[in-house]
Motif scaffolding. Structure first.
Motif, PDB file in Angstrom:
ATOM      1  N   ILE A 284     -46.760  11.339  28.646  1.00  0.00           N
ATOM      2  CA  ILE A 284     -45.848  11.003  27.558  1.00  0.00           C
ATOM      3  C   ILE A 284     -44.750  10.046  28.015  1.00  0.00           C
ATOM      4  O   ILE A 284     -44.188   9.288  27.221  1.00  0.00           O
ATOM      5  CB  ILE A 284     -45.228  12.292  26.962  1.00  0.00           C
ATOM      6  N   ASP A 285     -44.449  10.035  29.317  1.00  0.00           N
ATOM      7  CA  ASP A 285     -43.361   9.213  29.840  1.00  0.00           C
ATOM      8  C   ASP A 285     -43.834   7.888  30.425  1.00  0.00           C
ATOM      9  O   ASP A 285     -43.020   7.100  30.901  1.00  0.00           O
ATOM     10  CB  ASP A 285     -42.590   9.986  30.918  1.00  0.00           C
ATOM     11  N   VAL A 341     -44.462   8.871  19.882  1.00  0.00           N
ATOM     12  CA  VAL A 341     -45.418   9.934  20.188  1.00  0.00           C
ATOM     13  C   VAL A 341     -44.677  11.106  20.802  1.00  0.00           C
ATOM     14  O   VAL A 341     -43.623  10.952  21.417  1.00  0.00           O
ATOM     15  CB  VAL A 341     -46.523   9.462  21.158  1.00  0.00           C
ATOM     16  N   SER A 342     -45.246  12.290  20.615  1.00  0.00           N
ATOM     17  CA  SER A 342     -44.723  13.511  21.216  1.00  0.00           C
ATOM     18  C   SER A 342     -45.840  14.182  21.988  1.00  0.00           C
ATOM     19  O   SER A 342     -47.026  13.913  21.765  1.00  0.00           O
ATOM     20  CB  SER A 342     -44.184  14.457  20.134  1.00  0.00           C
ATOM     21  N   SER A 343     -45.453  15.046  22.897  1.00  0.00           N
ATOM     22  CA  SER A 343     -46.452  15.780  23.657  1.00  0.00           C
ATOM     23  C   SER A 343     -47.313  16.591  22.699  1.00  0.00           C
ATOM     24  O   SER A 343     -46.809  17.275  21.805  1.00  0.00           O
ATOM     25  CB  SER A 343     -45.764  16.699  24.666  1.00  0.00           C
ATOM     26  N   THR A 377     -47.197  16.203  28.453  1.00  0.00           N
ATOM     27  CA  THR A 377     -46.138  16.169  29.453  1.00  0.00           C
ATOM     28  C   THR A 377     -46.795  16.387  30.807  1.00  0.00           C
ATOM     29  O   THR A 377     -47.463  17.402  31.020  1.00  0.00           O
ATOM     30  CB  THR A 377     -45.095  17.265  29.188  1.00  0.00           C
ATOM     31  N   VAL A 378     -46.643  15.426  31.689  1.00  0.00           N
ATOM     32  CA  VAL A 378     -47.313  15.472  32.986  1.00  0.00           C
ATOM     33  C   VAL A 378     -46.263  15.561  34.088  1.00  0.00           C
ATOM     34  O   VAL A 378     -45.304  14.787  34.113  1.00  0.00           O
ATOM     35  CB  VAL A 378     -48.202  14.230  33.199  1.00  0.00           C
ATOM     36  N   LEU A 379     -46.444  16.522  34.962  1.00  0.00           N
ATOM     37  CA  LEU A 379     -45.548  16.698  36.105  1.00  0.00           C
ATOM     38  C   LEU A 379     -46.374  16.547  37.376  1.00  0.00           C
ATOM     39  O   LEU A 379     -47.378  17.232  37.557  1.00  0.00           O
ATOM     40  CB  LEU A 379     -44.889  18.079  36.065  1.00  0.00           C
ATOM     41  N   GLU A 538     -42.064  20.337  27.568  1.00  0.00           N
ATOM     42  CA  GLU A 538     -41.657  20.494  28.958  1.00  0.00           C
ATOM     43  C   GLU A 538     -42.683  21.332  29.704  1.00  0.00           C
ATOM     44  O   GLU A 538     -43.298  22.237  29.133  1.00  0.00           O
ATOM     45  CB  GLU A 538     -40.280  21.165  29.063  1.00  0.00           C
ATOM     46  N   VAL A 539     -42.853  21.006  30.972  1.00  0.00           N
ATOM     47  CA  VAL A 539     -43.671  21.847  31.840  1.00  0.00           C
ATOM     48  C   VAL A 539     -42.800  23.008  32.288  1.00  0.00           C
ATOM     49  O   VAL A 539     -41.747  22.810  32.898  1.00  0.00           O
ATOM     50  CB  VAL A 539     -44.183  21.052  33.057  1.00  0.00           C
TER      51      VAL A 539
END
Length: 629
Positions: A284-285, A341-343, A377-379, A538-539
């Protein structure tokens, strides 16, 4: 000769020198005097410049015979040789294309308004003229050519459509003159891109032109009128300044031009060779990598469209046209950038490829599930920041490398810091970037522990280990799935951590051997990344208050201690002897929620049993540590 073989016209004429060993000439007979089925019979006589005037005749006996036709291809230019009879002025030049565009429609050479540079940013007019055409008594004659363009414009200019709402500032068109009459713009069958803005300081202002971006090589078909002398020219006009929209103000390029009396029909569908994966996870970022499609067609690709499935797409988005790659005619790409866009959002789509005769292919088919881009959302976090090494392991820049140290060791361990895995992940992977050369008797794998190292199990890659460690049953790694053999180039091996989501784990990079490593053997680890994907904003990591057992334990001088606190707190870590007396305080500071690691220096401690106590946020935990020398 006519159909009965009677000679109608005969004579000799000289040929003109071109270059090297090439000569050329046009038969000096008016085309309108010929009839279908007649023939041109000729021979070539070459005489050298010696006093003896040596001669060679081709053919040695008889004549070459060329049939006369009033249909098919009357004239063809691929622009690969210099003998194309076109006359150019201004910016037009012929050569290998080396502009923004890197590939001709066929071969290597094209005519362009600057084959290696952008076109002029000043008011100018450039003309490319064909030799006169004798088309008297002929009907259904067409000019067919391929072109690519990138010119200054304002607003979207869609190829193959008339763009009334947009402005075109620079562009080109086709003009004809019949039997000495005035030059007039002639309309291609598919129309021009639009009208060059009347306010532009451009010689073609107010005229219909090709302009904007063509998205690839395009075929144009123009019906030509009959006449004893039909002249055709391509004109390109630029205004003063290149300040509006354009990729690179590359200009106009023309290739594979022909004059034909009949158009071949094509009913073969285009072939789609490659489409994006069925499902792609987009961070998403971050920007989504370009959508890439490979396709071809017997005649040529008119358009490649990303057709949005509005029933399954959760963002506001229209169909997207893909552009031809600048150096590959069969590769098409588009950058995807929805406004918002949103997660958890997704784009569902199909790929439509259409040729210039209206044949099309859609993939996946309408009865199949569409392709998808899923925003998450990717961490991504490194697991190599804190590691404790034993045996052959040694630090290597930002990574680690297991190499010979001149001793024979049964196992060498690289123990990573504890990891608290997210609890709301949809996908959770460990990505190991590594290379190795491990001969028989040496192998490696990764192990995971959920009880702070009290027990370990082999962590299986998504695509399995390549082999099994076949050694004596007494070896601690006997029978385990392992890496071995040669993998000299760096690769990424993925491991699925989803079964451990929400837990705290430790990872162990384990190297087993039955002998001393040779100087050529190694296991090089460049990075170990934990990648979490979630459709939530959020993760989520649920940190619990934990104090992990130190490693190594027992230890001689230093040991690594890791712990986790659930919220930002003042943290105090003290060391106590067996009688409960505080020996010293090792840590006293405010720390953020999450895992932490520090190295305890016990070089001043006498051998024996000690206790380490963690106090944070009103909570406390203790572990036993042993100093041994």
């Amino acid at each position: 000769k006519d159909l009965e073989g009677n000679v109608q016209v005969a004579g000799d004429f000289g040929m003109s020198y071109v270059s090297g060993s090439t000569y050329e000439a046009f038969v000096p007979v008016a085309a309108e005097t010929l009839q279908e089925g007649w023939s041109v019979n000729y021979s070539i006589l070459a005489v050298d410049a010696s006093a003896a005037a040596n001669q060679t005749r081709s053919p040695a006996a008889g004549e070459h015979v060329t049939s006369v036709t009033l249909s098919g291809s009357l004239l063809e230019y691929d622009f690969e040789s210099g003998a194309d009879q076109l006359v150019a002025d201004g910016a037009w030049e012929r050569g290998p294309v080396a502009n923004l565009l890197q590939v001709a429609h066929s071969g290597e050479r094209v005519w362009g308004t600057g084959v290696a540079t952008s076109y002029s940013s000043t008011t100018s007019l450039s003309t490319l003229s064909l030799p006169p055409l004798s088309l008297q008594n002929l009907t259904g004659v067409h000019l067919v050519f391929w072109h690519w363009h990138d010119t200054e414009h304002e607003g979207p200019v869609i190829p193959g459509q008339v763009n009334f709402a947009s402005k075109i500032w620079d562009g080109g068109n086709i003009k004809i003159s019949v039997d000495g009459g005035p030059w007039e713009v002639i309309e291609p069958e598919g129309g021009y891109s639009g009208t060059l803005d009347a306010s532009a300081v451009n010689p073609l202002a107010g005229e219909r032109v090709f302009g904007g971006y063509s998205y690839g090589w395009r075929r144009e078909v123009v019906e030509l009128p009959g006449g004893a002398e039909v002249r055709v020219k391509f004109e390109f006009g630029s205004d003063n300044g290149n300040s509006e929209e354009s990729l690179a103000f590359a200009g106009w390029f023309i290739d594979d031009l022909s004059i034909v009396t009949g158009l071949d029909s094509d009913d073969t569908q285009p072939t789609i060779q490659e489409v994006p994966p069925e499902s792609y996870t987009a961070d998403i970022d971050l920007e989504v990598p370009p959508i890439i499609v490979k396709a071809n067609d017997e005649v040529g690709i008119e358009s490649v469209i990303m057709l949005i499935d509005t029933d399954s797409t959760t963002v506001s988005m229209r169909d997207v046209r893909l552009a031809m790659d600048f150096s590959d005619r069969e590769t098409f790409f588009a950058n995807i950038a929805p406004a918002s866009v949103s997660s958890g959002d997704q784009i569902a789509y199909r790929i439509q490829v259409r040729d210039f005769d209206g044949n099309e292919t859609v993939q996946p088919g309408l009865s199949e599930a569409p392709l998808r881009i899923v925003y998450k959302t990717v961490l991504v976090a490194s697991a190599l920041d804190e590691a404790v090494a034993t045996g052959y392991w040694t630090a290597d820049g930002g990574g680690w490398r297991a190499i010979s140290n001149g001793t024979e060791l049964e196992r060498s361990a690289l123990v990573l810091e504890p990891l608290t895995l997210p609890s709301n992940s949809d996908a959770l992977f460990l990505d190991l970037r590594h290379s190795f050369t491990l001969a028989p008797g040496v192998a490696s794998n990764i192990k995971v522990s959920t009880d702070d190292g009290a027990s370990w199990s082999v962590l299986e890659p998504v695509e399995d280990y390549p082999s099994t460690f076949v050694v004596s049953e007494s070896h601690p790694m006997s029978g385990e799935a392992v890496f071995n053999g040669n993998q000299e180039s760096s690769v990424v091996t993925a491991f699925d951590l989803q079964p451990y989501r929400g837990a705290q784990i430790r990872l162990l990079l384990d190297l087993g051997s039955t002998r001393e490593l040779s100087v050529n053997e190694y296991w090089s680890v460049e990075s170990v990344l934990v990648r979490s994907e979630s459709t939530e904003d959020e993760v989520q990591q649920d940190f619990e208050f934990t104090l992990n057992q130190n490693y190594p334990n027992p230890f001689s001088t230093t040991t690594t201690i890791s712990y986790t606190i659930p919220e930002e707190s003042i943290v105090r870590i003290g060391v106590y002897d067996a009688l409960g007396r505080r020996v010293f305080v090792s840590v006293f500071s405010t720390q953020t929620a999450g895992p932490h690691t520090f190295t305890l220096d016990g070089s001043d401690l006498s051998p024996g049993v000690y206790f380490i106590r963690l106090i944070a946020g009103g909570l406390q935990l203790s572990k036993t540590i042993v100093v041994s020398r």
